[in-house]
Design a protein around this motif. Structure first.
Motif, PDB file in Angstrom:
ATOM      1  N   GLU A 107       0.830  -1.204   0.000  1.00 30.89           N
ATOM      2  CA  GLU A 107       0.000   0.000   0.000  1.00 30.89           C
ATOM      3  C   GLU A 107       0.866   1.257   0.000  1.00 30.89           C
ATOM      4  O   GLU A 107       0.592   2.210  -0.722  1.00 30.89           O
ATOM      5  CB  GLU A 107      -0.941  -0.007   1.202  1.00 30.89           C
ATOM      6  N   ASP A 108       1.932   1.249   0.815  1.00 32.62           N
ATOM      7  CA  ASP A 108       2.840   2.395   0.857  1.00 32.62           C
ATOM      8  C   ASP A 108       3.514   2.613  -0.494  1.00 32.62           C
ATOM      9  O   ASP A 108       3.622   3.741  -0.974  1.00 32.62           O
ATOM     10  CB  ASP A 108       3.907   2.203   1.939  1.00 32.62           C
ATOM     11  N   ALA A 109       3.965   1.529  -1.109  1.00 33.62           N
ATOM     12  CA  ALA A 109       4.635   1.635  -2.413  1.00 33.62           C
ATOM     13  C   ALA A 109       3.675   2.161  -3.474  1.00 33.62           C
ATOM     14  O   ALA A 109       4.063   3.000  -4.300  1.00 33.62           O
ATOM     15  CB  ALA A 109       5.189   0.275  -2.826  1.00 33.62           C
ATOM     16  N   CYS A 110       2.441   1.718  -3.432  1.00 31.61           N
ATOM     17  CA  CYS A 110       1.458   2.197  -4.413  1.00 31.61           C
ATOM     18  C   CYS A 110       1.161   3.676  -4.220  1.00 31.61           C
ATOM     19  O   CYS A 110       1.043   4.418  -5.191  1.00 31.61           O
ATOM     20  CB  CYS A 110       0.172   1.386  -4.315  1.00 31.61           C
ATOM     21  N   SER A 111       1.056   4.110  -2.985  1.00 34.07           N
ATOM     22  CA  SER A 111       0.758   5.521  -2.748  1.00 34.07           C
ATOM     23  C   SER A 111       1.951   6.394  -3.141  1.00 34.07           C
ATOM     24  O   SER A 111       1.771   7.490  -3.650  1.00 34.07           O
ATOM     25  CB  SER A 111       0.348   5.772  -1.292  1.00 34.07           C
ATOM     26  N   ARG A 112       3.171   5.923  -2.912  1.00 34.46           N
ATOM     27  CA  ARG A 112       4.358   6.691  -3.328  1.00 34.46           C
ATOM     28  C   ARG A 112       4.402   6.817  -4.837  1.00 34.46           C
ATOM     29  O   ARG A 112       4.728   7.857  -5.375  1.00 34.46           O
ATOM     30  CB  ARG A 112       5.637   6.020  -2.816  1.00 34.46           C
ATOM     31  N   SER A 113       4.063   5.757  -5.530  1.00 33.94           N
ATOM     32  CA  SER A 113       4.065   5.789  -6.986  1.00 33.94           C
ATOM     33  C   SER A 113       3.029   6.780  -7.503  1.00 33.94           C
ATOM     34  O   SER A 113       3.296   7.553  -8.415  1.00 33.94           O
ATOM     35  CB  SER A 113       3.769   4.388  -7.538  1.00 33.94           C
ATOM     36  N   ALA A 114       1.857   6.793  -6.875  1.00 38.53           N
ATOM     37  CA  ALA A 114       0.808   7.729  -7.289  1.00 38.53           C
ATOM     38  C   ALA A 114       1.236   9.162  -7.018  1.00 38.53           C
ATOM     39  O   ALA A 114       0.997  10.063  -7.839  1.00 38.53           O
ATOM     40  CB  ALA A 114      -0.493   7.406  -6.562  1.00 38.53           C
ATOM     41  N   GLU A 115       1.887   9.403  -5.886  1.00 39.07           N
ATOM     42  CA  GLU A 115       2.367  10.753  -5.556  1.00 39.07           C
ATOM     43  C   GLU A 115       3.448  11.193  -6.543  1.00 39.07           C
ATOM     44  O   GLU A 115       3.468  12.333  -6.980  1.00 39.07           O
ATOM     45  CB  GLU A 115       2.907  10.788  -4.128  1.00 39.07           C
ATOM     46  N   ALA A 116       4.338  10.268  -6.903  1.00 39.77           N
ATOM     47  CA  ALA A 116       5.401  10.597  -7.858  1.00 39.77           C
ATOM     48  C   ALA A 116       4.801  10.938  -9.225  1.00 39.77           C
ATOM     49  O   ALA A 116       5.268  11.862  -9.902  1.00 39.77           O
ATOM     50  CB  ALA A 116       6.381   9.440  -7.984  1.00 39.77           C
ATOM     51  N   ASP A 117       3.756  10.212  -9.637  1.00 36.88           N
ATOM     52  CA  ASP A 117       3.093  10.501 -10.908  1.00 36.88           C
ATOM     53  C   ASP A 117       2.476  11.895 -10.894  1.00 36.88           C
ATOM     54  O   ASP A 117       2.553  12.625 -11.880  1.00 36.88           O
ATOM     55  CB  ASP A 117       2.010   9.452 -11.204  1.00 36.88           C
ATOM     56  N   LYS A 118       1.873  12.266  -9.755  1.00 35.97           N
ATOM     57  CA  LYS A 118       1.260  13.599  -9.639  1.00 35.97           C
ATOM     58  C   LYS A 118       2.343  14.674  -9.763  1.00 35.97           C
ATOM     59  O   LYS A 118       2.145  15.688 -10.437  1.00 35.97           O
ATOM     60  CB  LYS A 118       0.542  13.744  -8.310  1.00 35.97           C
ATOM     61  N   VAL A 119       3.489  14.474  -9.127  1.00 36.68           N
ATOM     62  CA  VAL A 119       4.584  15.447  -9.183  1.00 36.68           C
ATOM     63  C   VAL A 119       5.077  15.566 -10.621  1.00 36.68           C
ATOM     64  O   VAL A 119       5.280  16.673 -11.128  1.00 36.68           O
ATOM     65  CB  VAL A 119       5.722  15.051  -8.228  1.00 36.68           C
ATOM     66  N   ARG A 120       5.253  14.434 -11.317  1.00 33.72           N
ATOM     67  CA  ARG A 120       5.731  14.475 -12.702  1.00 33.72           C
ATOM     68  C   ARG A 120       4.738  15.198 -13.596  1.00 33.72           C
ATOM     69  O   ARG A 120       5.117  15.907 -14.515  1.00 33.72           O
ATOM     70  CB  ARG A 120       5.954  13.052 -13.226  1.00 33.72           C
ATOM     71  N   MET A 121       3.452  15.024 -13.337  1.00 30.29           N
ATOM     72  CA  MET A 121       2.438  15.633 -14.189  1.00 30.29           C
ATOM     73  C   MET A 121       2.361  17.137 -13.976  1.00 30.29           C
ATOM     74  O   MET A 121       2.035  17.882 -14.893  1.00 30.29           O
ATOM     75  CB  MET A 121       1.072  14.989 -13.921  1.00 30.29           C
ATOM     76  N   THR A 122       2.676  17.610 -12.766  1.00 29.96           N
ATOM     77  CA  THR A 122       2.565  19.048 -12.482  1.00 29.96           C
ATOM     78  C   THR A 122       3.860  19.797 -12.687  1.00 29.96           C
ATOM     79  O   THR A 122       3.878  21.019 -12.740  1.00 29.96           O
ATOM     80  CB  THR A 122       2.081  19.267 -11.029  1.00 29.96           C
ATOM     81  N   THR A 123       4.969  19.082 -12.815  1.00 24.45           N
ATOM     82  CA  THR A 123       6.270  19.703 -13.013  1.00 24.45           C
ATOM     83  C   THR A 123       6.431  20.044 -14.492  1.00 24.45           C
ATOM     84  O   THR A 123       6.286  19.178 -15.340  1.00 24.45           O
ATOM     85  CB  THR A 123       7.404  18.772 -12.564  1.00 24.45           C
ATOM     86  N   PRO A 124       6.752  21.325 -14.807  1.00 24.05           N
ATOM     87  CA  PRO A 124       6.963  21.672 -16.221  1.00 24.05           C
ATOM     88  C   PRO A 124       8.170  20.919 -16.789  1.00 24.05           C
ATOM     89  O   PRO A 124       9.191  20.799 -16.139  1.00 24.05           O
ATOM     90  CB  PRO A 124       7.221  23.171 -16.219  1.00 24.05           C
ATOM     91  N   GLY A 125       8.011  20.379 -17.958  1.00 22.16           N
ATOM     92  CA  GLY A 125       9.062  19.570 -18.537  1.00 22.16           C
ATOM     93  C   GLY A 125       9.770  20.250 -19.582  1.00 22.16           C
ATOM     94  O   GLY A 125      10.767  20.235 -20.092  1.00 22.16           O
TER      95      GLY A 125
END
Length: 125
Positions: A107-125
């Protein structure tokens, strides 16, 4: 005097192993091991082997046999029925198959992955 055994379905995994293991060194209940062996032999080419449900009356028939600690002949059933039996066995285990510690880690690993995806999506590339 009639002796009633506790069902295998819904019994703790350790108890099911103790009561029905095949004594080949692999610590699994007979129902689990026999279903896996059958599916590996006959079900791997079936489309949707774990997605398509087997006939409920046949699953119930097999479940009752295992609860009586009998050894049904799985070859008399279709692969989807055997896969459905395996899924039902796993659903009825009273404890999480992974255990509390591992379940929490997943559960912790899944939530970290979801948080990382959110950061990647909001970070200008």
């Amino acid at each position: 005097m009639v002796l009633f055994l506790r069902p295998i379905f819904g019994a703790p995994l350790a108890e099911a192993v103790k009561r029905t293991a095949l004594y080949d060194g692999i610590q699994l209940p007979a129902v689990f091991r026999e279903c896996i062996d059958y599916i590996e032999s006959y079900g791997m080419k079936c489309e949707g082997i774990y997605r398509v449900s087997g006939m409920k009356s046949k699953v119930d028939e097999l479940k009752a046999s295992y609860d009586r600690e009998e050894c049904p002949c799985l070859e008399e059933y279709d692969p989807h029925t055997v896969a459905s039996l395996l899924k039902q066995y796993l659903r009825e285990l009273p404890e999480n198959l992974l255990g509390r510690d591992l379940a929490q880690r997943f559960e912790d690993a899944c939530s970290r992955s979801a948080e990382a995806d959110k950061v990647r999506m909001t970070t200008p590339g």
